[in-house]
Design a protein around this motif. Structure first.
Motif, PDB file in Angstrom:
ATOM      1  N   SER A 112      33.431  76.916  70.159  1.00  0.00           N
ATOM      2  CA  SER A 112      34.516  76.142  69.540  1.00  0.00           C
ATOM      3  C   SER A 112      34.822  74.848  70.301  1.00  0.00           C
ATOM      4  O   SER A 112      35.592  74.011  69.837  1.00  0.00           O
ATOM      5  CB  SER A 112      35.794  76.992  69.462  1.00  0.00           C
ATOM      6  N   ILE A 113      34.191  74.666  71.452  1.00  0.00           N
ATOM      7  CA  ILE A 113      34.456  73.493  72.289  1.00  0.00           C
ATOM      8  C   ILE A 113      33.575  72.326  71.869  1.00  0.00           C
ATOM      9  O   ILE A 113      32.358  72.478  71.681  1.00  0.00           O
ATOM     10  CB  ILE A 113      34.219  73.832  73.776  1.00  0.00           C
ATOM     11  N   LYS A 114      34.186  71.186  71.751  1.00  0.00           N
ATOM     12  CA  LYS A 114      33.466  69.977  71.356  1.00  0.00           C
ATOM     13  C   LYS A 114      32.387  69.648  72.381  1.00  0.00           C
ATOM     14  O   LYS A 114      32.625  69.644  73.582  1.00  0.00           O
ATOM     15  CB  LYS A 114      34.439  68.806  71.224  1.00  0.00           C
ATOM     16  N   GLY A 115      31.180  69.391  71.884  1.00  0.00           N
ATOM     17  CA  GLY A 115      30.072  69.014  72.760  1.00  0.00           C
ATOM     18  C   GLY A 115      29.159  70.168  73.120  1.00  0.00           C
ATOM     19  O   GLY A 115      28.103  69.961  73.724  1.00  0.00           O
ATOM     20  N   LEU A 116      29.547  71.399  72.755  1.00  0.00           N
ATOM     21  CA  LEU A 116      28.720  72.565  73.060  1.00  0.00           C
ATOM     22  C   LEU A 116      28.185  73.184  71.777  1.00  0.00           C
ATOM     23  O   LEU A 116      28.956  73.659  70.936  1.00  0.00           O
ATOM     24  CB  LEU A 116      29.512  73.614  73.847  1.00  0.00           C
ATOM     25  N   GLY A 117      26.864  73.160  71.626  1.00  0.00           N
ATOM     26  CA  GLY A 117      26.239  73.736  70.444  1.00  0.00           C
ATOM     27  C   GLY A 117      25.664  75.116  70.719  1.00  0.00           C
ATOM     28  O   GLY A 117      25.775  75.657  71.834  1.00  0.00           O
ATOM     29  N   LYS A 118      25.038  75.686  69.710  1.00  0.00           N
ATOM     30  CA  LYS A 118      24.497  77.051  69.825  1.00  0.00           C
ATOM     31  C   LYS A 118      23.450  77.152  70.937  1.00  0.00           C
ATOM     32  O   LYS A 118      23.382  78.145  71.663  1.00  0.00           O
ATOM     33  CB  LYS A 118      23.880  77.473  68.493  1.00  0.00           C
ATOM     34  N   SER A 119      22.617  76.113  71.056  1.00  0.00           N
ATOM     35  CA  SER A 119      21.524  76.163  72.031  1.00  0.00           C
ATOM     36  C   SER A 119      22.045  76.270  73.460  1.00  0.00           C
ATOM     37  O   SER A 119      21.639  77.158  74.221  1.00  0.00           O
ATOM     38  CB  SER A 119      20.652  74.912  71.897  1.00  0.00           C
ATOM     39  N   ILE A 120      22.963  75.390  73.842  1.00  0.00           N
ATOM     40  CA  ILE A 120      23.464  75.395  75.220  1.00  0.00           C
ATOM     41  C   ILE A 120      24.313  76.635  75.487  1.00  0.00           C
ATOM     42  O   ILE A 120      24.249  77.228  76.574  1.00  0.00           O
ATOM     43  CB  ILE A 120      24.263  74.107  75.532  1.00  0.00           C
ATOM     44  N   VAL A 121      25.072  77.082  74.495  1.00  0.00           N
ATOM     45  CA  VAL A 121      25.914  78.274  74.675  1.00  0.00           C
ATOM     46  C   VAL A 121      25.052  79.523  74.866  1.00  0.00           C
ATOM     47  O   VAL A 121      25.355  80.391  75.691  1.00  0.00           O
ATOM     48  CB  VAL A 121      26.892  78.448  73.492  1.00  0.00           C
ATOM     49  N   SER A 122      23.951  79.623  74.101  1.00  0.00           N
ATOM     50  CA  SER A 122      23.059  80.784  74.260  1.00  0.00           C
ATOM     51  C   SER A 122      22.453  80.807  75.665  1.00  0.00           C
ATOM     52  O   SER A 122      22.261  81.877  76.250  1.00  0.00           O
ATOM     53  CB  SER A 122      21.944  80.753  73.214  1.00  0.00           C
ATOM     54  N   LYS A 123      22.187  79.630  76.212  1.00  0.00           N
ATOM     55  CA  LYS A 123      21.643  79.553  77.573  1.00  0.00           C
ATOM     56  C   LYS A 123      22.714  79.968  78.596  1.00  0.00           C
ATOM     57  O   LYS A 123      22.404  80.666  79.576  1.00  0.00           O
ATOM     58  CB  LYS A 123      21.122  78.148  77.865  1.00  0.00           C
ATOM     59  N   ILE A 124      23.936  79.543  78.362  1.00  0.00           N
ATOM     60  CA  ILE A 124      25.026  79.931  79.264  1.00  0.00           C
ATOM     61  C   ILE A 124      25.198  81.453  79.257  1.00  0.00           C
ATOM     62  O   ILE A 124      25.347  82.083  80.311  1.00  0.00           O
ATOM     63  CB  ILE A 124      26.350  79.237  78.850  1.00  0.00           C
TER      64      ILE A 124
END
Length: 562
Positions: A54-66
């Motif tokens: 839900s945070i601006k600037g964070l998409g599915k790809s980077i979140v899955s890596k996190i």
């Protein structure tokens, strides 16, 4: 695992990705997402996957890596990319001034895949011929590679002590009753170590050697070994040596192996020859008694303290330090909040904490603008009320700009309790330029402490050359303390210059440069280095009590505000 750890892994992944892929759009998007995490100070650990999305600037790809990093402590994509890239190419990313784009050109255009190969390519003038690099870049690369290769097989004090502790713990759990005794650079607790060495009784060799081989999982280097020495070498060229010594000869062998070249010279000047000494002794102390010399513990046998007019019992100790100066919070590039850093400092029994986040020129470290300073000072005021009698001093690590001036106006500089002045950018200077830059900063009446004077990173890069005598003389003239930056990568001021600083009456501050609560633990390395140089409690700035250092800061400010 914390925010900083996750960001570090993501940045490393971004570098590897840029090395292997040609998708510039995805590379930029990845870098933008990482920057967004840093700028917004997002709680990566505490947030759920849905909250992160839900945070601006964070998409599915980077979140899955996190989420992958949070689950396993690493990133599967990193492991896959590391298999595609030669190890030597990855090592090039550690060289100062070389980012993924330049390394990629060296790898693909110059066909270089190792540090040794890179040095040869520089000497053959092949790197200068690569489009976008040139002669100056080649010269800088050659110098950096030569330095890196010269440090092969070396360990920082922190890494050496940690590895030794792990090996000793495993050994004692497998073989109770057999003693392993640290010797050499390990016993001296050197700032960098060329390997790790121990003594074990020769009578225990048959039982101990198989256990050592099991623990290290390394083959013995036969050409380096013999009946009284077992030597092992790991993939990073780090040696592990085990001296097999008959039990009654161990103290004599300890004296021999624990002496640095400078200590040996000192003993020779006293008419002492270690190698011809053949009396039976029960301890190292007995050896020094035999020659009517004061006992010098192994970590001090560097040829310095032995020559100084200082009693060993007067040297600074961990428990002498009353506060921790030079620390960072999430206001700039630290991993923990101001409150968290303060509470952790107080819990460790210290009387005070000096907060010195980065100044605004250090944009790469989220340096503080004037509005941030006001906000931080207000929070410090509230915490001081809450945590009294513990006190937080308001400081800043002000960048020393190219002309030697400090960040911020005089009006802003006056508002701090104390100022650590440090160089962080434009490090490629000759001695004259670097010294003049530092001298101007030291002469600034607002400078309280000179931070990491040479900017060195041990095993990574040389410091910029400076005239230490001129720097110390200037600090004496302007009542500026010099720090021993206790971060094991720095240990700067080098301990070998401490005797001259003491002679000139310059105070030494032992500072961890902590960006994380765990960074407070680095203070012990600063103490070790200080002791090597003859530093006493009376010469140490942060051995002052809270009230004493408050008076010291006030007196310094009165001069600066005239």
């Amino acid at each position: 695992m914390n925010n900083k750890d996750i960001v570090k892994i993501l940045k490393y992944y971004a570098k590897l990705y840029e090395l292997t892929e040609d998708n510039s759009f995805k590379t930029k998007a990845l870098s933008a997402s990482i920057a967004s995490i840093e700028n917004q100070n997002i709680d990566l650990i505490g947030y759920t996957e849905e909250e992160l999305l839900s945070i601006k600037g964070l998409g599915k790809s980077i979140v899955s890596k996190i989420e992958n990093i949070k689950a396993i402590g690493n990133l599967e994509d990193v492991k896959q990319l590391e298999q595609k890239i030669p190890r030597g190419v990855i090592q090039m990313l550690e060289l100062p001034g070389l980012g993924p784009s330049k390394v990629k050109k060296i790898w693909h255009d110059a066909k270089v895949e190792s540090l040794d190969g890179l040095l040869v390519a520089c000497k053959d003038n092949r790197i200068a011929q690569v489009k976008g690099l040139g002669q100056k870049t080649q010269e800088n690369i050659e110098e950096a590679v030569a330095f890196k290769l010269s440090q092969k097989g070396m360990l920082l004090i922190s890494e050496g002590l940690q590895r030794a502790q792990e090996i000793e713990k495993q050994f004692s759990s497998k073989l109770e009753g057999i003693e392993v005794i640290r010797v050499g650079a390990l016993a001296r607790q050197s700032d960098v170590m060329s390997g790790l060495e121990w003594i074990i009784a020769f009578e225990d060799k048959k039982e101990a050697l198989p256990v050592i081989q099991e623990i290290l999982s390394l083959e013995e280097v036969l050409q380096e070994s013999g009946p009284f020495l077992s030597s092992f070498l790991d993939e990073n060229q780090v040696f592990y040596r085990f001296h097999w010594v008959k039990r009654d000869l161990i103290p004599r062998k300890q004296v021999e192996l624990n002496a640095s070249a400078a200590h040996l010279k000192f003993l020779q000047e006293k008419g002492v020859n270690i190698y011809s000494f053949n009396k039976q002794i029960a301890s190292e102390n007995d050896f020094y008694k035999a020659f009517e010399l004061p006992f010098v513990s192994a970590e001090l046998r560097e040829g310095f303290v032995e020559r100084l007019d200082v009693a060993i019992e007067d040297l600074v100790r961990d428990e002498d330090l009353k506060g921790i100066l030079h620390n960072h919070t999430t206001y700039s590039d630290g991993a923990h909040t101001l409150r968290e850093m303060a509470l952790a400092c107080k819990e460790r029994g210290y009387e005070y904490l000096g907060i010195t986040d980065h100044s605004k020129t250090a944009s790469y470290a989220n340096g503080l603008y004037e509005k941030d300073i006001i906000r931080q000072m207000e929070e410090i005021d509230e915490l001081n009320k809450e945590l009294a009698p513990f006190k937080i001093f308001k400081g800043i690590e002000s960048d020393i700009l190219m002309d030697g001036s400090l960040d911020y106006s005089d009006e802003v500089l006056k508002s701090f309790d104390f100022i650590v002045a440090s160089i962080h950018a434009n490090l490629n200077m000759d001695e004259k330029k670097a010294t003049e830059r530092l001298l101007r900063a030291i002469a600034n009446p607002h400078t309280t402490i000179l931070g990491h004077p040479t900017g060195r990173l041990l095993l990574r890069r040389k410091g910029y050359p400076v005239n230490h005598k001129m720097i110390i003389d200037a600090c004496a003239e302007h009542n500026v303390a010099i720090e021993i930056n206790a971060n094991p990568w720095r240990l700067d001021l080098d301990w070998r210059f401490i005797p001259y600083a003491i002679e000139k009456g310059v105070k030494i501050a032992i500072n961890p440069d902590a960006h994380h609560i765990d960074g407070y633990e680095d203070m012990k390395y600063g103490v070790i280095m200080g002791r090597k140089g003859g530093l006493t409690k009376g010469n140490t700035l942060n051995a002052m009590s809270k009230d004493e250092i408050a008076q010291y800061f006030d007196k310094k400010k009165m001069v600066g505000n005239v």
